[in-house]
Structures are given as structure tokens and as C-alpha cells.
Write a protein that holds these residues in place. Structure first.
Motif, PDB file in Angstrom:
ATOM      1  N   GLY A  71       0.820  -1.205   0.000  1.00 47.10           N
ATOM      2  CA  GLY A  71       0.000   0.000   0.000  1.00 47.10           C
ATOM      3  C   GLY A  71       0.853   1.253   0.000  1.00 47.10           C
ATOM      4  O   GLY A  71       0.553   2.230  -0.710  1.00 47.10           O
ATOM      5  N   GLN A  72       1.922   1.242   0.782  1.00 49.06           N
ATOM      6  CA  GLN A  72       2.827   2.398   0.819  1.00 49.06           C
ATOM      7  C   GLN A  72       3.501   2.604  -0.541  1.00 49.06           C
ATOM      8  O   GLN A  72       3.712   3.746  -0.967  1.00 49.06           O
ATOM      9  N   TRP A  75       1.038   4.286  -2.787  1.00 44.40           N
ATOM     10  CA  TRP A  75       0.930   5.688  -2.376  1.00 44.40           C
ATOM     11  C   TRP A  75       2.095   6.506  -2.946  1.00 44.40           C
ATOM     12  O   TRP A  75       1.897   7.595  -3.500  1.00 44.40           O
ATOM     13  N   GLU A  86      -5.156  10.883  -1.934  1.00 36.61           N
ATOM     14  CA  GLU A  86      -6.458  10.497  -1.405  1.00 36.61           C
ATOM     15  C   GLU A  86      -6.835  11.366  -0.206  1.00 36.61           C
ATOM     16  O   GLU A  86      -8.017  11.652   0.015  1.00 36.61           O
ATOM     17  N   ASP A  87      -5.840  11.803   0.550  1.00 36.12           N
ATOM     18  CA  ASP A  87      -6.101  12.688   1.687  1.00 36.12           C
ATOM     19  C   ASP A  87      -6.584  14.058   1.219  1.00 36.12           C
ATOM     20  O   ASP A  87      -7.367  14.723   1.916  1.00 36.12           O
ATOM     21  N   PRO A 155      -5.729   2.696   1.932  1.00 36.39           N
ATOM     22  CA  PRO A 155      -5.086   3.911   2.448  1.00 36.39           C
ATOM     23  C   PRO A 155      -5.368   4.169   3.929  1.00 36.39           C
ATOM     24  O   PRO A 155      -4.494   4.656   4.652  1.00 36.39           O
ATOM     25  N   ARG A 156      -6.564   3.855   4.392  1.00 34.99           N
ATOM     26  CA  ARG A 156      -6.936   4.134   5.775  1.00 34.99           C
ATOM     27  C   ARG A 156      -6.136   3.319   6.796  1.00 34.99           C
ATOM     28  O   ARG A 156      -6.140   3.648   7.990  1.00 34.99           O
ATOM     29  N   LEU A 158      -2.774   2.709   6.366  1.00 31.47           N
ATOM     30  CA  LEU A 158      -1.358   3.045   6.271  1.00 31.47           C
ATOM     31  C   LEU A 158      -0.889   3.764   7.538  1.00 31.47           C
ATOM     32  O   LEU A 158      -1.621   4.572   8.119  1.00 31.47           O
ATOM     33  N   VAL A 163      -4.629   8.900   5.752  1.00 27.43           N
ATOM     34  CA  VAL A 163      -6.028   8.960   5.334  1.00 27.43           C
ATOM     35  C   VAL A 163      -6.898   8.518   6.506  1.00 27.43           C
ATOM     36  O   VAL A 163      -6.591   7.520   7.175  1.00 27.43           O
ATOM     37  N   GLY A 231     -11.471   6.195   2.203  1.00 28.59           N
ATOM     38  CA  GLY A 231     -10.211   5.586   2.603  1.00 28.59           C
ATOM     39  C   GLY A 231     -10.112   4.111   2.306  1.00 28.59           C
ATOM     40  O   GLY A 231      -9.164   3.450   2.749  1.00 28.59           O
ATOM     41  N   TYR A 234      -7.228   3.188  -3.221  1.00 30.85           N
ATOM     42  CA  TYR A 234      -6.394   4.182  -3.889  1.00 30.85           C
ATOM     43  C   TYR A 234      -7.012   4.486  -5.251  1.00 30.85           C
ATOM     44  O   TYR A 234      -7.846   3.729  -5.756  1.00 30.85           O
TER      45      TYR A 234
END
Length: 281
Positions: A71-72, A75, A86-87, A155-156, A158, A163, A231, A234
């Protein structure tokens, strides 16, 4: 939050019950019994697909550390490509709690419910198009599930609270304490939500008869925004989902072309050659 979500065991049990009822309804040999039998059979097929999807979450998506690492990476690659974060999208929604809750609800209820409604509409109004739609859903979902075997954290989840987890924030999460709902929350890539919503729009535009069919594009546009703003996904998850759907269309079109060539070749092989002289006794 109440929602339609059950484990793969339950899904396969329901499918077995539906198949049994379908077989029983074949006995009366009446028009309505046959109609109900076919409907139950199709329902069993979709529930079975749901169950197989759940198996992925139950037995393969368990490596949380690797999922977070992937996931990172997603991002970072999105930022390198200058894709808005996304944030950034969340920053416009979070000041409006009621709107955020609506987005969470759309993520839950705009997924299976809309797919079921589409299937019912095509089954009742455009029966000749139903087999292709069914096959498209099966092929696309199996391809997406194959990708989801590799766990990716949304994302939520991470580190660093990049996020906000809006479903948990408002008590609308579909996942239990173990991170399992309809499927593991480590199955972020790709977004089947987005893929099914795009298929919804394609189906209604192709089969609809009035200008209202073009309003169906609002569903995938809304869903693509909702999965990110909550979140859960992505931007890349939705993009990959669309690519898989296009690949599904291409594969099925190629299969149709191959079948046509085979049939045409078979017809030519059985057709008598008019140039061959016929012996007359």
C-alpha cells in the motif's frame, strides 16, 4: 451498521439451497415454475461466485505487514506521477459529517444492491443479453479476485494516519474486529466496487432506449469518488479495475471471433465443392 454481509460458508450453503429449490421447481413443468427455477439457478450462480470471492479473504489475505508495504508503494508511485492524494480529496469531505456518512453508506449499499438490481432488470427486460452479462461478471470478478490474492492494505490502514478511516469514525465499518467482512480489508487492489459500477453504466447505455440511460454514468463516477474518499481504495485500485474490465470485454470479443471462425470453417468443410465434376451413370 446493518448490511448484507456473510461468510463464504454461508454463501455456499445458500447456493446449495437455491440449487435444490431450482431442481424441485423443475418438476411441475408449468410456466411459472420454470421461470422461478431458472431465476433460482442464476441466483445460486451469483451467490457461489460471492462465496468463492470470500474464500480469498479467508485463506490468502493474512500478511498484514506485506499488505501495508504494498500500500505504501502504491501511495508513493501515485505521488511520483503527481496524482492528487487520497487525503486531498478527503479534506473536502471531512468538514461535512453528514455527507461523509452518506459516502460510507453509498460504499456499502451501492455495491451488491445495484449489481442485483441490474441483473434483475436485464433478466426481466433483456433476457437475450443476460448470458453475456453473466459471463462478463464471472470473468471480471475471477480476474479481479486472482489479483486480490496478493494482499494490499487500503489507504486508511497506512501508518502515519495519512487517510482517515471514515467508516470506523462514524461506526459504519463493514469489517469486524478481525478485519473480515464480505472479504478481507487487505484486498484493496483492485476495486471491484468500481469495476461493477462501470459495468452497470455500460450495460444500461447499451440496452437502454431513452436518453435517461446516460444518467447511469453517475453511478461509476460517484463510486470511484466514494471508494477513495472513504479511505477504502487508492485511485490506482479503480484504474486497475477498469483495465481488467476492458480486458474482460476484449477476451470475450476474441472468444466470439474465434467461435465464429471455427463455425465458418466447419460450414465450409461440409459444403460440397461446386467445381468438382459429378459422374453421371
Amino acid at each position: 451498521m446493518p448490511h448484507l454481509s456473510f461468510g463464504w460458508h454461508t454463501a455456499l450453503e445458500i447456493a446449495l439451497v437455491l440449487i435444490t429449490l431450482s431442481l424441485v421447481l423443475m418438476l411441475p413443468r408449468t410456466r411459472w415454475a420454470r421461470f422461478a427455477s431458472l431465476a433460482l439457478r442464476e441466483s445460486a450462480l451469483m451467490v457461489t461466485l460471492y462465496g468463492l470471492w470470500g474464500v480469498v479473504g479467508a485463506y490468502t489475505l493474512t500478511d498484514r505487514a506485506a499488505a501495508i508495504s504494498r500500500g505504501q508503494s502504491i501511495w508513493k508511485w501515485e505521488r511520483r506521477l503527481h496524482v492528487p492524494g487520497e487525503d486531498w480529496l478527503q479534506s473536502y469531505l471531512l468538514p461535512h459529517p453528514h455527507l461523509t456518512q452518506v459516502a460510507n453508506a453509498y460504499y456499502i449499499y451501492g455495491h451488491f444492491n445495484v449489481l442485483i438490481a441490474m441483473l434483475a432488470w436485464v433478466w426481466l427486460r433483456h433476457r437475450d443479453a443476460y448470458p453475456r452479462l453473466r459471463l462478463t461478471i464471472i470473468v471480471f470478478t475471477l480476474m479481479a479476485t486472482a489479483v486480490q490474492v496478493v494482499p494490499v492494505a487500503p489507504p486508511r490502514l497506512l501508518p502515519g494516519h495519512l487517510v482517515v478511516d471514515t467508516p470506523t469514525l462514524f461506526g459504519q465499518s463493514v469489517y469486524d474486529a478481525g478485519g473480515l467482512g464480505a472479504i478481507s480489508q487487505l484486498a484493496a487492489m483492485p476495486s471491484i466496487h468500481v469495476g461493477w459500477s462501470v459495468l452497470f453504466a455500460v450495460t444500461f447505455i447499451r440496452l437502454g432506449r431513452t436518453w435517461r440511460r446516460y444518467l447511469s454514468v453517475l453511478h461509476p463516477l460517484t463510486m470511484a469518488t466514494v471508494v477513495v474518499v472513504t479511505g477504502n481504495h487508492y485511485w490506482a485500485d479503480g484504474a486497475v479495475s477498469v483495465v481488467l474490465l476492458l480486458l474482460t470485454f476484449a477476451l470475450l470479443a476474441g472468444w466470439d471471433a474465434l467461435r465464429h471462425r471455427v463455425r465458418r470453417g466447419a460450414g465450409t468443410a461440409h459444403r460440397p465443392d461446386e467445381r468438382t465434376p459429378v459422374a453421371v451413370a
